[in-house]
Write an enzyme that holds these catalytic residues in place. Sequence first.
Site, short mmCIF file in Angstrom:
data_model
loop_
_atom_site.label_atom_id
_atom_site.label_comp_id
_atom_site.label_asym_id
_atom_site.label_seq_id
_atom_site.Cartn_x
_atom_site.Cartn_y
_atom_site.Cartn_z
N GLU A 1 -9.39 22.42 -9.78
CA GLU A 1 -8.12 23.14 -9.60
C GLU A 1 -7.89 23.48 -8.13
O GLU A 1 -6.78 23.27 -7.60
CB GLU A 1 -8.16 24.40 -10.45
N ALA B 1 -16.64 39.29 -14.91
CA ALA B 1 -17.99 38.75 -14.78
C ALA B 1 -18.89 39.70 -14.00
O ALA B 1 -18.42 40.51 -13.21
CB ALA B 1 -17.94 37.39 -14.08
N GLY C 1 -12.15 44.03 -24.24
CA GLY C 1 -11.49 43.71 -22.97
C GLY C 1 -10.05 43.30 -23.18
O GLY C 1 -9.79 42.17 -23.61
N HIS D 1 -14.05 22.93 -13.59
CA HIS D 1 -12.59 22.89 -13.83
C HIS D 1 -11.87 23.63 -12.72
O HIS D 1 -10.89 23.14 -12.15
CB HIS D 1 -12.30 23.50 -15.20
N ASN D 2 -12.36 24.82 -12.39
CA ASN D 2 -11.72 25.62 -11.34
C ASN D 2 -11.90 24.98 -9.97
O ASN D 2 -11.03 25.08 -9.11
CB ASN D 2 -12.29 27.04 -11.34
N GLY E 1 -4.49 30.67 -18.02
CA GLY E 1 -3.82 31.88 -17.59
C GLY E 1 -3.28 32.66 -18.77
O GLY E 1 -3.62 32.40 -19.94
N SER F 1 -9.24 28.43 -20.06
CA SER F 1 -8.29 28.15 -18.99
C SER F 1 -6.87 28.13 -19.52
O SER F 1 -6.63 27.75 -20.67
CB SER F 1 -8.60 26.80 -18.34
N LYS G 1 -16.26 25.08 -17.09
CA LYS G 1 -15.11 25.87 -16.65
C LYS G 1 -15.16 26.10 -15.14
O LYS G 1 -14.12 26.08 -14.46
CB LYS G 1 -15.08 27.21 -17.39
#
Length: 457
Positions: A190, A77, A7, A186-187, A131, A129, A183
């Site tokens: 965010e 995903a 990927g 976390h988002n 970006g 995380s 994660k």
Amino acid sequence: MQVALVGLGVMGKNLALNLIEKGLTLVAYDTNPDAGAELLSCAQSLGLAERLHIVSDLGDMVRRLESPRSILLLVPAGELVDRVCVDLIEAGVSKEDIIVDCGNSNYKDGIARKLKYQNKFEFATMGISGGAEGARHGPAMMASGSEGGWERVEPWFEKVAASYNGDSCFARVGQSASGHFVKMVHNGIEYALMQLIAETYQLLRHGTGRSPKEVAAIFEQWSQGTLNSYLLSISSHILSLETTGTEPLVDLIDNKVGAKGTGLWTAQNALELGIAVPSLVAAVQARHLTNTIDTHAAKEMTYASKDTVAIDVDLDELKEAFYLASLLCYRQGLALIKGASRAHQWKVDLAKTLQTWRAGCIIRADYLDDIAQGVEFIDTLEKEASSLRKVTGLAIASGLAFPVLSSTQTYIATLSTPSNGHLVQAQRDYFGEHGIKTHSGETCHLTDLVEIDAKVR
């Protein structure tokens, strides 16, 4: 050390460059040959092409790797992750190989895959995380599991990840697929922080009449002290940008906000686990509300424009309110992680979790040390709590929308002032005989406590 990466999108390409720059030899594959060519060109410009091997199919990739193999997946995903896993089995991976899903997969899929592939290879999960910039120069990496094979790749991930005061922002935070759950939360945090900053901008611009540049200057000043964070810093920069005609850049941008699903997953899982994260849920709903015109219920959700009221807010009190609201957004997320860890027996280490967030990631902030002190520290912030109440009241009085600010004030007030839950308990038992619990811990019905007029029933 050899690692393979499947990927080569934006995140995959940048993580690949980070890996080879740290000394790994990388075998890379993408279904799009142009992606491999672009990565190779970047590696050549850095003088690192000898550490990179672009392959044309997964079979070639597996053959090039010495056993036991370590393979990272950075693919979208969903079904594609399973498709790649099946293709890798057909290509010849073995039980000793470790395959790490580094995408934004749902943690429930991770749990299912660990069982599905347990006799084929070691399946592990890791949230990343930061970006594109973080992937390239040092992301936050939230891994999980105790699979064989981690010992091969863990030292390299510690080098690849961001670092804070000499400590790596890579950690195996807990068991099973807890890395993806962490994660996900976390988002969710965010989402809440981004919306909170946007609401503070809204209050200053449309409530007090300041220009975007003036708001940018306030955010910049806050960023010089304890409120310094990545999201506040980029917001200040965005608000300072103007077109060649000196028109604020933000005024050219449509109000509809997109989402990729992790915020929604956070809200759904909080509801399933019975853990209140109202600020995080409000941020998800705030995004949904920006897109109501595109829904089937648009006519039922479209109301006439209303005038708003100018307000005068004390900037010191606003800063204090913003600080406490930010802390509470994090604390809600950590409570959700702790609750899920208990429910799933993941043994998540919250200290390690916070360590991964200290640098490289989107929600990094200088006040994470304050968050780590927990509820006891927040209870000492009496001045900030007073400011949060006052600012929230002024904000709502303006007639503007403040979903996260008001939800955060409601959250702390519900947990620290007299509740109204006793009346709701009584209501449920009155019409449904669901039972009530008294202060003594006894479970009974209203009729056990007092005779109710049958005519009222």
